[in-house]
Design an enzyme around this catalytic site. Structure first.
Site, short mmCIF file in Angstrom:
data_model
loop_
_atom_site.label_atom_id
_atom_site.label_comp_id
_atom_site.label_asym_id
_atom_site.label_seq_id
_atom_site.Cartn_x
_atom_site.Cartn_y
_atom_site.Cartn_z
N LYS A 41 0.84 -1.21 0.00
CA LYS A 41 0.00 0.00 0.00
C LYS A 41 0.87 1.25 0.00
O LYS A 41 0.66 2.17 -0.79
CB LYS A 41 -0.90 0.02 1.24
CG LYS A 41 -1.56 1.37 1.50
CD LYS A 41 -2.40 1.39 2.74
CE LYS A 41 -1.65 1.61 4.01
NZ LYS A 41 -1.31 3.01 4.31
N ASN A 42 1.87 1.27 0.90
CA ASN A 42 2.64 2.51 1.08
C ASN A 42 3.65 2.75 -0.03
O ASN A 42 4.23 3.83 -0.12
CB ASN A 42 3.31 2.52 2.45
CG ASN A 42 2.28 2.70 3.54
OD1 ASN A 42 1.13 3.03 3.27
ND2 ASN A 42 2.68 2.47 4.78
N CYS A 48 -4.92 12.81 12.04
CA CYS A 48 -5.65 11.54 11.97
C CYS A 48 -5.55 10.91 13.35
O CYS A 48 -4.98 11.47 14.28
CB CYS A 48 -5.06 10.64 10.88
SG CYS A 48 -3.51 9.92 11.36
N ARG A 50 0.12 14.80 12.44
CA ARG A 50 0.66 14.53 11.10
C ARG A 50 0.88 15.80 10.27
O ARG A 50 0.28 16.02 9.23
CB ARG A 50 -0.26 13.57 10.33
CG ARG A 50 -0.72 12.34 11.06
CD ARG A 50 0.24 11.17 11.09
NE ARG A 50 0.66 10.62 9.84
CZ ARG A 50 0.05 9.63 9.19
NH1 ARG A 50 -1.07 9.17 9.65
NH2 ARG A 50 0.55 9.14 8.07
N ASP A 56 4.67 0.90 11.96
CA ASP A 56 3.45 0.24 11.46
C ASP A 56 3.34 -1.20 11.94
O ASP A 56 2.32 -1.84 11.69
CB ASP A 56 3.42 0.26 9.93
CG ASP A 56 3.25 1.65 9.39
OD1 ASP A 56 3.41 1.86 8.18
OD2 ASP A 56 2.98 2.57 10.20
N ARG A 74 -8.59 -0.31 4.23
CA ARG A 74 -7.68 0.67 3.64
C ARG A 74 -6.31 0.05 3.36
O ARG A 74 -5.57 0.52 2.52
CB ARG A 74 -7.49 1.86 4.59
CG ARG A 74 -8.78 2.55 4.95
CD ARG A 74 -8.54 3.80 5.72
NE ARG A 74 -7.65 4.71 4.98
CZ ARG A 74 -7.41 5.94 5.35
NH1 ARG A 74 -7.93 6.42 6.46
NH2 ARG A 74 -6.62 6.71 4.64
C1 EPZ Z 1 4.29 7.04 6.10
O1 EPZ Z 1 3.53 8.11 6.65
C2 EPZ Z 1 3.36 5.85 6.05
N1 EPZ Z 1 2.23 6.17 5.18
C3 EPZ Z 1 2.87 5.51 7.45
O2 EPZ Z 1 2.06 4.33 7.35
C4 EPZ Z 1 4.07 5.20 8.33
O3 EPZ Z 1 3.63 4.96 9.65
C5 EPZ Z 1 5.04 6.40 8.32
O4 EPZ Z 1 5.41 6.71 6.95
C6 EPZ Z 1 6.31 6.12 9.10
O5 EPZ Z 1 6.95 4.99 8.58
C7 EPZ Z 1 2.38 6.10 3.83
O6 EPZ Z 1 3.46 5.80 3.34
C8 EPZ Z 1 1.17 6.41 3.00
P1 EPZ Z 1 6.43 10.42 8.12
P2 EPZ Z 1 4.14 9.61 6.63
O7 EPZ Z 1 6.37 11.65 7.32
O8 EPZ Z 1 4.92 9.82 5.40
C9 EPZ Z 1 6.48 13.80 11.43
C10 EPZ Z 1 0.19 2.98 7.72
O9 EPZ Z 1 -0.32 2.50 8.75
N2 EPZ Z 1 6.36 14.73 10.30
O10 EPZ Z 1 7.60 9.50 7.95
O11 EPZ Z 1 3.03 10.55 6.93
C11 EPZ Z 1 5.23 12.94 11.61
O12 EPZ Z 1 4.26 13.62 12.39
C12 EPZ Z 1 0.67 4.41 7.72
O13 EPZ Z 1 0.36 2.35 6.64
C13 EPZ Z 1 6.50 16.09 10.53
O14 EPZ Z 1 6.70 16.53 11.66
O15 EPZ Z 1 5.11 9.55 7.89
C14 EPZ Z 1 5.77 11.73 12.32
O16 EPZ Z 1 5.88 12.01 13.69
C15 EPZ Z 1 0.43 5.11 9.05
N3 EPZ Z 1 6.38 16.95 9.49
C16 EPZ Z 1 7.16 11.57 11.71
O17 EPZ Z 1 7.49 12.85 11.14
C17 EPZ Z 1 6.17 16.51 8.21
O18 EPZ Z 1 6.09 17.35 7.29
C18 EPZ Z 1 7.27 10.53 10.62
O19 EPZ Z 1 6.26 10.82 9.66
C19 EPZ Z 1 6.04 15.12 8.00
C20 EPZ Z 1 6.15 14.25 9.05
#
Ligand code: EPZ
Length: 427
Positions: free
Chosen positions: A22-23, A123, A128, A313, A405
């Protein structure tokens, strides 16, 4: 709405086919915006989020055709054609349902020089933010405007110049947006402290197949030499390492032996190491990973981390398994601030878990008893399914649209290996 009814106690045995990730799919789909030629993705999982993303792409005028696949097949082949874009706006109505929509910002900016996406909002697992996405695109030369709940990114007349950006925090999505935007920049771009997840490697491989020039694939130092245009390609989505890890936990909690067909052990290192530490036997070959019992389950201390660390995850699913370990386990969730939504529901099934901030202590073994439980987010829902497979009696998991999802035909896959599980309508 549907619910799942599980009667626990069956030892799982057999083979589960693992679907496309998915990701990965959610960052491969928007790559179609980077060219006016067809992009064909194979092994695309049949998931609500994928359907939603394709619908969003349709808003921009992207045509997609689903090549013939039998109803019993897992996954499908989809060709996307962004020959002529009719809009560059991702509306709130669609973005609010799927935060991954933000991944159109970079490629749309690169292709049309002007992209507008509704701010995704938070969410269940955290607020996020997308500040890192915006900082990275600004570093590549974009002008960013925030108005009335939308973010607009604009490139200079001649297109994004490219640039350098050091991520203060590792971010999967922000890395993906930056790499996609840089692929069509006029110059080169250098991203440091970039995320190293296998899904980003998948993204880079598709972009390279489309004619992009990228160095440092899979490392935290990625250099992208922008190209004037990219061409179409056909690409197979990588297997879903989180789906595979989830079913590994399901097999382990029932003391079963299950072969995860298509899973790649080299992309699941930290998860497989955790399972082995817990006392699960893990073997693998080029085409699969097999888990089997190897004595009583042992308590462990686990910390989630960006790849190659333990995937956040996988935290909820491993927690369910650890409710059956002989002793106290400790989990540290370092990525998201609210990723213990599954704990209250697991407690209702008899689990003995305490949380304090981002740390959870799981006292085991705790006999689990079936109950009516509510899914809250994708991975929390899977942890309830895993617990239900080991619980005495019947568990009803409601609001399983969360599961749909991210897990393709979950009840069919679990039934393939002997789980007593059925999907019924929920009044
Ligand atoms: C991706 O989300 C995945 N989703 C998530 O999977 C996964 O948990 C996450 O990466 C971490 O591995 C998809 O790929 C669609 P991040 P993403 O940006 O990209 C902070 C699932 O269950 N952050 O790596 O949104 C954020 O709040 C989902 O399949 C900022 O502060 O995750 C978090 O604490 C859930 N500012 C950390 O970084 C930003 O602009 C990591 O988030 C972006 C992120």
């Amino acid at each position: 709405m549907d619910k799942l009814i599980i009667r626990g106690g069956n030892r799982l045995a057999g083979t589960i086919p693992i679907s496309g990730a998915k990701n990965s799919a959610l960052t491969l789909l928007p790559c179609a915006l980077l060219t006016d030629e067809p992009v064909t993705l194979r092994n695309l999982p049949r998931l609500a989020d994928i359907d939603g993303f394709q619908h969003l792409m349709g808003q921009f005028g992207v045509a997609h055709t689903i090549q013939g696949s039998r109803p019993e097949d897992f996954g499908r082949v989809v060709t996307l054609e962004a020959t002529r874009l009719t809009s560059s706006v991702a509306p709130y109505e669609l973005v609010r349902k799927m935060r991954a929509s933000i991944l159109v910002l970079g490629p749309m900016l690169a292709r049309s020089g002007d992209a507008t996406v509704s701010l995704p909002g938070g969410c269940a697992i955290g607020d996020r933010p997308i500040d890192l996405h915006l900082q990275a695109l600004e570093a590549l030369g974009a002008r960013i405007e925030l108005t009335q709940g939308y973010v607009r990114a604009i490139a200079p007349d001649k297109g994004l110049p490219g640039g350098s950006f050091a991520f203060p925090v590792v971010s999967v999505g922000a890395t993906e947006n930056a790499v996609m935007a840089a692929a069509l920049a006029r110059g080169s771009s250098r991203l440091t402290n970039a995320a190293r997840e296998p899904e980003i490697v998948d993204l880079c491989r598709l972009l390279i197949a489309m004619g992009a020039e990228i160095e440092g694939v899979g490392t935290s130092e990625i250099t992208v030499h922008g190209q004037p245009r990219l061409h179409g390609a056909t690409y197979r989505v990588m297997p879903d390492r989180i789906e595979a890890g989830s079913y590994a936990c399901a097999a382990a909690i029932t003391g079963g032996t299950v072969r995860l067909e298509g899973a790649r052990a080299d992309e699941m290192g930290a998860t497989l190491d955790a399972l082995r530490a817990i006392g699960v036997e893990v073997t693998s070959d080029a085409k699969s990973v097999t888990v089997s019992p190897n004595g009583p389950l042992r308590p462990v201390e686990l910390t989630t981390d960006p790849y190659p660390g333990l995937a956040t995850d996988m935290q909820a699913q491993l927690m369910s398994l650890l409710t059956q370990a002989n002793g106290d386990s400790v989990l540290h969730e370092t990525i998201f601030e609210n990723r213990y939504m599954h704990v209250p529901e697991l407690r209702r099934m008899g689990a003995r878990i305490e949380t304090s901030g981002r740390t959870a202590t799981v006292h085991g073994p705790a006999p689990l008893v079936g109950a009516e439980v509510m899914a809250t987010d994708l991975r929390a829902s899977m942890s309830l399914i895993i617990a239900g497979l080991a619980a005495r009696g019947e568990t009803q998991v409601r609001r399983i649209y969360h599961l749909d999802r991210g897990y393709e035909r979950l009840e069919e896959k679990l039934a393939l290996v002997g789980a007593d599980i059925q999907r019924v309508g929920d009044d």
